[in-house]
Design a protein around this motif. Structure first.
Motif, short mmCIF file in Angstrom:
data_model
loop_
_atom_site.label_atom_id
_atom_site.label_comp_id
_atom_site.label_asym_id
_atom_site.label_seq_id
_atom_site.Cartn_x
_atom_site.Cartn_y
_atom_site.Cartn_z
N ARG A 9 15.64 16.10 14.65
CA ARG A 9 14.25 16.45 14.99
C ARG A 9 13.33 15.24 15.00
O ARG A 9 12.54 15.05 15.94
CB ARG A 9 13.74 17.51 14.00
N SER A 10 13.40 14.39 13.99
CA SER A 10 12.49 13.25 13.90
C SER A 10 12.78 12.18 14.94
O SER A 10 11.95 11.30 15.18
CB SER A 10 12.58 12.63 12.49
N LEU A 11 13.94 12.25 15.58
CA LEU A 11 14.30 11.27 16.60
C LEU A 11 13.66 11.58 17.95
O LEU A 11 13.70 10.74 18.86
CB LEU A 11 15.82 11.23 16.78
N ASN A 12 13.09 12.77 18.08
CA ASN A 12 12.56 13.22 19.37
C ASN A 12 11.13 13.74 19.24
O ASN A 12 10.87 14.92 19.46
CB ASN A 12 13.47 14.32 19.95
N PRO A 13 10.19 12.87 18.87
CA PRO A 13 8.80 13.31 18.70
C PRO A 13 8.20 13.79 20.01
O PRO A 13 8.45 13.22 21.08
CB PRO A 13 8.09 12.04 18.20
N GLY A 14 7.45 14.87 19.93
CA GLY A 14 6.75 15.37 21.10
C GLY A 14 7.61 16.13 22.08
O GLY A 14 7.15 16.47 23.18
N MET A 15 8.86 16.42 21.73
CA MET A 15 9.72 17.12 22.67
C MET A 15 9.32 18.57 22.84
O MET A 15 8.68 19.18 21.97
CB MET A 15 11.18 17.02 22.25
N GLN A 16 9.68 19.13 23.97
CA GLN A 16 9.42 20.53 24.27
C GLN A 16 10.71 21.32 24.10
O GLN A 16 11.79 20.76 23.88
CB GLN A 16 8.91 20.67 25.70
N VAL A 17 10.62 22.65 24.22
CA VAL A 17 11.80 23.49 24.07
C VAL A 17 12.79 23.19 25.20
O VAL A 17 12.40 22.77 26.30
CB VAL A 17 11.44 24.99 24.06
N LEU A 18 14.06 23.42 24.91
CA LEU A 18 15.12 23.22 25.89
C LEU A 18 15.56 24.56 26.44
O LEU A 18 15.58 25.57 25.72
CB LEU A 18 16.32 22.53 25.23
N ASP A 19 15.95 24.59 27.71
CA ASP A 19 16.52 25.82 28.24
C ASP A 19 18.04 25.76 28.12
O ASP A 19 18.60 24.79 27.61
CB ASP A 19 16.08 26.08 29.69
N MET A 20 18.71 26.81 28.57
CA MET A 20 20.16 26.89 28.39
C MET A 20 20.88 25.75 29.09
O MET A 20 21.88 25.23 28.58
CB MET A 20 20.67 28.24 28.91
#
Length: 285
Positions: free
Chosen positions: A68-79
């Motif tokens: 989680r901390s490696l990807n700041p500001g990320m949005q949700v992922l789809d399938m």
């Protein structure tokens, strides 16, 4: 258990924290894919028997756990995004085997439908192609709690349904984990639920017909949400499949009691060993 820690770039700019558990005498590598509201820590019990068989790779999806901390500001992922993460890790480690738990089976099945060249067989535990009434009721209530970020109710819901047969200590640990998750992790599961229920499980599972390697499905006798009977519907979808029912076990299988853990270990090791005894072949198409 010693493991080599590393960060692997996947799906463009995303990064995931990975642990590589090396086997001193095996060139076979198994990738473990965790379920929703979970992390690779959920495989600690399974590592005890899988690491006797081959190299094992565990990871946290980009939105959770140590990733989680490696990807700041990320949005949700789809399938499709989650499937690509799985595919990228298969390619990076040249994994020839895969094991997915529960909701991790969604991304894994979609990944295997792309026929990655190195994969030779895969195991799906607590997974079925059917959203039965019990699962739909769980998803409906879960969607309400996830949307409002009601951590206490969500954690209690998981324990009262999927975690019903966990021992008391594991239930307490599970409650603390689910109740402490980041808002993004709740948003991610909510997005997954909406995506799958909108598309329809049956329509999505058609991708299983593209999987061309042997699959083993392991389900708990007492699991009302991904039942052994429901799992059998995969026989109409995939080319080669085997099925094992773990007696006196629910959704969390090896985490629930020693007998279930031994039974899962026996089923997994038998299935995986059958693959390592055959000549290693790399598909080109």
């Amino acid at each position: 258990m010693y493991s080599e820690k590393m960060v692997v770039r996947v799906h463009g700019d995303l990064r995931v924290r990975v642990r590589f558990h090396a086997h001193p005498h095996s060139d076979s590598t198994l990738l473990l894919v965790h379920g929703s509201l979970s992390t690779s820590q959920s495989f600690n019990r399974a590592l005890g028997f899988l690491a006797r068989h081959c190299n094992v790779v565990t990871f946290d999806q980009p939105y959770c756990g140590e990733s989680r901390s490696l990807n700041p500001g990320m949005q949700v992922l789809d399938m499709r995004d989650e499937a690509q993460v799985v595919l990228d890790l298969i390619e990076h480690f040249e994994a020839d085997q895969l094991m997915a738990f529960s909701w991790g089976g969604v991304a894994s099945l979609r990944a295997l439908a792309q026929r990655p060249a190195t994969i030779e067989r895969a195991i799906f535990s607590s997974f079925s192609p059917i959203l039965n009434p019990a699962m739909l009721a769980y998803l409906e209530r879960g969607s309400e709690y996830l949307a409002t970020c009601d951590r206490q109710r969500m954690a209690q819901l998981v324990n009262d349904t999927l975690g019903r047969y966990l021992p008391p200590a594991a239930r307490r640990c599970n409650f603390r984990h689910v109740a402490s998750l980041d808002m993004l992790e709740y948003a991610q599961m909510l997005h997954q639920i909406r995506e799958l229920t909108t598309l329809g499980a049956e329509r999505f599972m058609v991708c299983a017909s593209q999987v061309d390697v042997p699959l083993l499905f392991i389900n708990g006798e007492l699991d009302e949400h991904t039942t052994p009977t429901d799992a059998l519907h995969f026989a109409d979808l995939v080319r080669s499949s085997e099925y094992v029912t773990i007696r006196q076990a629910g959704h969390f299988l090896e985490l629930e009691n020693e007998a279930a853990c031994d039974a899962v270990a026996q089923a997994a090791e038998g299935f995986l060993s059958a693959g390592t005894q055959a000549p290693r072949l790399r598909r080109t198409a």
